[in-house]
Design an enzyme around this catalytic site. Structure first.
Site, PDB file in Angstrom:
ATOM      1  N   HIS A  67       0.815  -1.214   0.000  1.00 49.84           N
ATOM      2  CA  HIS A  67       0.000   0.000   0.000  1.00 49.84           C
ATOM      3  C   HIS A  67       0.846   1.261   0.000  1.00 49.84           C
ATOM      4  O   HIS A  67       0.545   2.224  -0.695  1.00 49.84           O
ATOM      5  CB  HIS A  67      -0.895   0.004   1.231  1.00 49.84           C
ATOM      6  CG  HIS A  67      -2.154  -0.755   1.002  1.00 49.84           C
ATOM      7  ND1 HIS A  67      -2.983  -1.130   2.014  1.00 49.84           N
ATOM      8  CD2 HIS A  67      -2.707  -1.206  -0.140  1.00 49.84           C
ATOM      9  CE1 HIS A  67      -4.008  -1.778   1.509  1.00 49.84           C
ATOM     10  NE2 HIS A  67      -3.867  -1.844   0.212  1.00 49.84           N
ATOM     11  N   ARG A  95      -4.313 -10.364 -12.606  1.00 51.56           N
ATOM     12  CA  ARG A  95      -4.040 -11.411 -11.595  1.00 51.56           C
ATOM     13  C   ARG A  95      -5.275 -11.581 -10.722  1.00 51.56           C
ATOM     14  O   ARG A  95      -5.473 -10.841  -9.762  1.00 51.56           O
ATOM     15  CB  ARG A  95      -2.850 -10.999 -10.731  1.00 51.56           C
ATOM     16  CG  ARG A  95      -1.503 -10.955 -11.449  1.00 51.56           C
ATOM     17  CD  ARG A  95      -0.416 -10.519 -10.473  1.00 51.56           C
ATOM     18  NE  ARG A  95       0.921 -10.785 -10.939  1.00 51.56           N
ATOM     19  CZ  ARG A  95       1.765  -9.860 -11.405  1.00 51.56           C
ATOM     20  NH1 ARG A  95       1.382  -8.598 -11.466  1.00 51.56           N
ATOM     21  NH2 ARG A  95       2.984 -10.193 -11.783  1.00 51.56           N
ATOM     22  N   ARG A 116      -5.988 -14.051 -15.956  1.00 58.06           N
ATOM     23  CA  ARG A 116      -5.264 -15.257 -15.547  1.00 58.06           C
ATOM     24  C   ARG A 116      -6.036 -15.928 -14.423  1.00 58.06           C
ATOM     25  O   ARG A 116      -6.434 -15.265 -13.463  1.00 58.06           O
ATOM     26  CB  ARG A 116      -3.863 -14.892 -15.056  1.00 58.06           C
ATOM     27  CG  ARG A 116      -3.117 -16.120 -14.577  1.00 58.06           C
ATOM     28  CD  ARG A 116      -1.729 -15.775 -14.148  1.00 58.06           C
ATOM     29  NE  ARG A 116      -1.725 -15.107 -12.860  1.00 58.06           N
ATOM     30  CZ  ARG A 116      -0.624 -14.670 -12.273  1.00 58.06           C
ATOM     31  NH1 ARG A 116       0.544 -14.807 -12.872  1.00 58.06           N
ATOM     32  NH2 ARG A 116      -0.676 -14.094 -11.106  1.00 58.06           N
ATOM     33  N   ASP A 155       8.566 -15.998 -12.920  1.00 57.73           N
ATOM     34  CA  ASP A 155       8.678 -17.414 -12.570  1.00 57.73           C
ATOM     35  C   ASP A 155       9.623 -18.146 -13.520  1.00 57.73           C
ATOM     36  O   ASP A 155      10.378 -19.012 -13.098  1.00 57.73           O
ATOM     37  CB  ASP A 155       7.301 -18.081 -12.563  1.00 57.73           C
ATOM     38  CG  ASP A 155       6.608 -17.892 -11.225  1.00 57.73           C
ATOM     39  OD1 ASP A 155       7.280 -18.078 -10.187  1.00 57.73           O
ATOM     40  OD2 ASP A 155       5.421 -17.549 -11.207  1.00 57.73           O
ATOM     41  N   ARG A 178      12.817 -16.532  -6.598  1.00 52.55           N
ATOM     42  CA  ARG A 178      12.608 -15.126  -6.975  1.00 52.55           C
ATOM     43  C   ARG A 178      12.455 -14.221  -5.764  1.00 52.55           C
ATOM     44  O   ARG A 178      12.605 -13.004  -5.864  1.00 52.55           O
ATOM     45  CB  ARG A 178      11.387 -14.997  -7.904  1.00 52.55           C
ATOM     46  CG  ARG A 178      10.070 -15.287  -7.246  1.00 52.55           C
ATOM     47  CD  ARG A 178       8.958 -15.405  -8.264  1.00 52.55           C
ATOM     48  NE  ARG A 178       8.110 -14.226  -8.302  1.00 52.55           N
ATOM     49  CZ  ARG A 178       6.969 -14.158  -8.992  1.00 52.55           C
ATOM     50  NH1 ARG A 178       6.555 -15.192  -9.713  1.00 52.55           N
ATOM     51  NH2 ARG A 178       6.253 -13.074  -8.982  1.00 52.55           N
ATOM     52  N   CYS A 180       4.937 -10.935 -20.120  1.00 46.76           N
ATOM     53  CA  CYS A 180       4.525 -10.142 -18.964  1.00 46.76           C
ATOM     54  C   CYS A 180       5.563 -10.379 -17.870  1.00 46.76           C
ATOM     55  O   CYS A 180       6.562 -11.034 -18.087  1.00 46.76           O
ATOM     56  CB  CYS A 180       3.111 -10.500 -18.508  1.00 46.76           C
ATOM     57  SG  CYS A 180       2.872 -12.205 -18.060  1.00 46.76           S
TER      58      CYS A 180
HETATM   59  C1  PEP Z   1       5.439 -14.166 -13.760  1.00 49.47           C
HETATM   60  O1  PEP Z   1       5.697 -15.192 -13.154  1.00 49.47           O
HETATM   61  O2  PEP Z   1       6.256 -13.566 -14.484  1.00 49.47           O
HETATM   62  C2  PEP Z   1       4.112 -13.550 -13.641  1.00 49.47           C
HETATM   63  C3  PEP Z   1       3.766 -12.543 -14.408  1.00 49.47           C
HETATM   64  O3  PEP Z   1       3.281 -14.028 -12.695  1.00 49.47           O
HETATM   65  P1  PEP Z   1       3.421 -13.690 -11.147  1.00 49.47           P
HETATM   66  O4  PEP Z   1       4.456 -12.606 -11.013  1.00 49.47           O
HETATM   67  O5  PEP Z   1       2.069 -13.270 -10.705  1.00 49.47           O
HETATM   68  O6  PEP Z   1       3.865 -15.004 -10.606  1.00 49.47           O
HETATM   69 MG    MG Z   2       4.117 -16.358 -12.221  1.00 51.38          MG
END
Ligand code: PEP
Ligand code: MG
Length: 750
Positions: A366, A473, A509, A628, A638, A675
């Site tokens: 936030h 998302r 998604r 990911d 990550r 993305c």
């Molecule tokens: C990703 O994994 O790059 C992705 C866009 O999904 P998230 O970041 O929500 O895992």
């Molecule tokens: Mg992902």
């Protein structure tokens, strides 16, 4: 009188009989008192010294000759483990715990059960309080609570002789650089102000619970009025600048007020008052518990909700102590905080800060969203920066590259002054290109889309001129609510998203839950590697009712319009087929159905690369989730700060993978987008487009800088260069440097 109240009453007498402020000399008396009131054979106090040592400084029940001699490193033995994790250990058979470290001088072999509680203040561990008994038993919740309360008191005793600051002497005058996470872009040069957590109550114990409850109620009302004032007074100011962001900010603060009203944590505060604490100590205690819960949650969104509560506790405490933080803020100051809630950020903004660093801040938090709305450059991470700074220190905050410099050298400072001038010019340019098409100098159209997860972010479509939503998302709204929404509720959310998009594409998604992102009703699996565990589409396929409910909601929302749905974390074509079959089964039942339905997959798991022939026959589009994909390609978590930046998306293996994917999707006529955060950085975007990717989806702040960069690039010249370095630097860990040099030589704004 109950044990806790009697113990606290006796502690109060012990403190009151002193002429000076309480000091470490009180520790043996404190240990004696706790041992006798709790009917425990041992009570010991360990204190953290310089370096990583914990020293036994007082004990009732262990051998006195161990005092001053027994030392454990943080992380060593049960005491060290408690200090390292901050978590309470309650063990009936301590000596058989794998972390147990035997210290013969203490004579502790006679004691089976152990309760260890960390003594913490303002986020730092000052020591550990330990209680032991001969008979094996687990301490009951009341006993644990008493020891935790005493630990809080002990924290005040220990802190009274210590400075908050770790760096002293020469170290405190040297330039320091910290790597951080960029939360909101921009550069600030200015003096530092420090945010104190404010969670150290001045009065701990009280003997009239009714009076304390009345004080709490009064402070609560005052705090609520304060939040209302913030919402009403401050946000119109923002509205003048950016209507969409002001709307988002208002929603955040309204949500914050709801959290305050219904979280039930006031009940916990009241219980602590009943146990003998003053209203302010009770608030601080409950806030401390929240902090402990927060440390165990890795999901940034949920951490943020708890962070809001902590923020509220700090405001309540300020009201109770009657002394609002009145540090004067030098103009253009940079605020350094360990944690910061949204209302606090508004307060500080009103007092004139120009930038903020939040050690525990995350981009989806936030405070970060508000910082972007207010246009305040902000950083997260940068662990240790608060400890290393003195108020008034000169600093440079670089919200573009995620850096903060304390006491910078003159040369660096001058470099940044120049950068600010360039940036100011650039900002003026962005506004001018918002509604222009995104196209390279030599005419390649590149579709730039948004990654969002909350309805309140939809205003970003207009603010950035994005061409659609490349990643919605869906789990975020549910995590915010803490439950799976039913079909009509979900359908209403998705319908609003489609309305806001006004015909522009939206790629929904399906739920990407898992790890810590679990909702009530889904049994939490015990897994060593939740990121590679039972998460995302795997849950959806194993609990098809959940997934079908969502698919139905999407189809209902998409009735009569275009609908695109994609599945996350697909590892095999068989999984994709199974998910698609569920969607088709729902589609056969929903009337009116979407006028067109595209079904796609995210590519996040490398195994899909070796299933492309089958996959490309069945999918309408592929969206590469670089966040990911990078973690699975390089086996690099990550979320681990130690690994951040270790492997580069601009490296031969990733570029080869993407280039292969471009070729194969082109052949098959399947649409491809990227993305994930990488797409939002102009240098990465340049490279992806150079490889032939023409759809990029990213967080809002990336859209206009990327568009500006693309408008200046001649792909006909960049492509051969990229091909050459990919051939010649095949074994390199990264191609970032040559690409950066090329971009600079061609005057691209990266
Ligand atoms: C990703 O994994 O790059 C992705 C866009 O999904 P998230 O970041 O929500 O895992
Ligand atoms: Mg992902």
């Amino acid at each position: 009188m109950s044990t806790p109240r009697r113990l606290l009453a006796r502690l109060r007498t012990l403190m009151a009989n002193r002429e000076q402020p309480p000091a470490a000399a009180d520790l043996p008396a404190l240990a004696r008192l706790v041992a006798s009131e709790l009917v425990s054979e041992v009570c010991s106090v360990y204190v953290a010294g310089a370096g990583e040592d914990l020293q036994l400084v007082a004990t009732e029940g262990l051998r006195q000759e161990a005092v001053g001699r027994t030392r454990l490193r943080v992380g060593e033995g049960l005491v060290g483990l408690c200090a390292a994790t901050g978590e309470t250990l309650n063990l009936p058979d301590a000596q058989n715990h794998p972390a147990f470290a035997y210290r013969p001088e203490t004579g502790e072999d006679a004691f089976a059960s152990l309760l260890a509680v960390a003594v913490r203040r303002a986020g730092r561990t000052l020591g550990v309080l330990v209680v032991q008994n001969r008979t094996p038993r687990r301490y009951d919740p009341d006993e644990v609570e008493v020891v935790e309360t005493v630990a809080m008191l002990l924290a005040e005793l220990l802190a009274s002789g210590q400075s908050e600051r770790a760096e002293t002497g020469l170290a405190a005058t040297l330039p320091r650089r910290f790597n951080a996470v960029a939360l909101a872009p921009g550069i600030v040069i200015g003096p530092v102000v420090l945010h104190s957590t404010g969670l150290a109550p001045s009065r701990l114990l009280a003997d009239d619970p009714d009076r304390e409850r009345a004080r709490l109620e009064e402070a609560w009302q005052a705090m609520q009025r304060g939040i209302d004032r913030l919402i009403n007074d401050q946000l119109p100011d923002v509205a003048g600048k950016k209507a969409a962001d002001a709307h988002a900010s208002r929603e955040i603060l309204e949500a914050y007020r709801l959290i305050a009203a219904d979280a039930g944590w006031l009940k916990r505060v009241n219980e602590a008052i009943q146990g003998g604490l003053s209203a302010e100590a009770a608030v601080a205690r409950v806030a401390g518990e929240l902090r402990d819960r927060m440390r165990r949650i890795t999901d940034p969104y949920l951490r943020e909700r708890l962070g809001d509560l902590e923020d509220m506790a700090a405001r309540l405490l300020a009201n109770l102590d009657g002394a609002q933080n009145q540090i004067t803020v030098p103009s253009g100051a940079i605020l350094l905080a360990r944690r910061l809630g949204p209302a606090e950020l508004l307060d500080w903004h009103a007092r004139g800060i120009a930038g903020v660093v939040i050690e525990e801040g995350s981009p989806s938090g936030h405070a970060a969203i508000l910082a972007r709305a207010l246009g305040i450059p902000a950083l997260g991470g940068a662990r240790g920066v608060v400890e290393s700074a003195d108020p008034g220190d000169d600093a440079v905050l670089d919200g573009d590259d995620g850096l903060i410099f304390l006491r910078p050298e003159q040369e660096l400072r001058v470099g940044y002054v120049h950068a600010i001038e360039v940036l100011t010019e650039r900002q003026a340019g962005y506004a001018a290109i918002r509604d222009k098409p995104s196209v390279t100098l030599d005419g390649t159209q590149v579709r730039l889309m948004l990654n969002v997860g909350l309805a309140m972010e939809l205003g970003q479509l207009a603010a950035t001129g994005a061409e659609g939503i490349g990643l919605f998302r869906t789990e975020i709204a549910m995590l915010a609510r803490g439950e799976v929404l039913d079909t009509p509720e979900q359908s209403a959310v998705y319908g609003r998203v489609l309305d806001a998009a006004r015909g522009r594409p939206v790629l929904f998604r399906t739920l990407d839950l898992g790890g810590d992102k679990l909702l009530p009703g889904l049994p939490p699996p015990e897994e060593e590697n939740p990121a590679m565990g039972w998460r995302s589409l795997r849950i959806g396929l194993d609990r098809p009712a959940l997934l079908r409910r969502q698919l139905r909601a999407l189809l209902l929302a998409g009735g009569g319009r275009n609908l695109s749905v994609m599945f996350p974390m697909v590892a095999t074509v068989a999984e994709f087929r199974a998910a698609k079959a569920l969607l088709m089964a729902e589609a056969a039942r929903v009337r009116p159905g979407p006028s067109a339905l595209q079904i796609g997959t995210m590519l996040e798991i490398p195994a899909l690369m070796w299933q492309l022939p089958a996959l490309l026959r069945e999918t309408d589009f592929i969206s590469v989730g670089t966040n990911d994909l990078m973690q699975f390609l390089f086996a690099a978590d990550r979320g681990s700060p130690q690994l951040a930046g270790r492997y580069d998306v601009l490296s031969p293996p990733v570029l080869d993978l993407l280039s292969e994917l471009v070729a194969r999707t082109n052949e098959a006529g399947v649409s491809l987008s990227i993305c994930g955060e990488a797409a939002s950085r102009p240098l990465e975007a340049l490279t992806f487009v150079g490889l032939g990717v023409t759809n990029l989806s990213m967080p809002a702040y990336g859209i206009l800088p990327t568009k500006a960069m693309l408008a200046r690039v001649d792909l006909a010249r960049f492509r051969p260069f990229l091909a050459t370095i990919r051939r010649s630097a095949a074994g390199a860990a990264s191609l970032r440097e040559p690409i950066t040099t090329w971009a600079r030589e061609h005057d691209l704004p990266i």
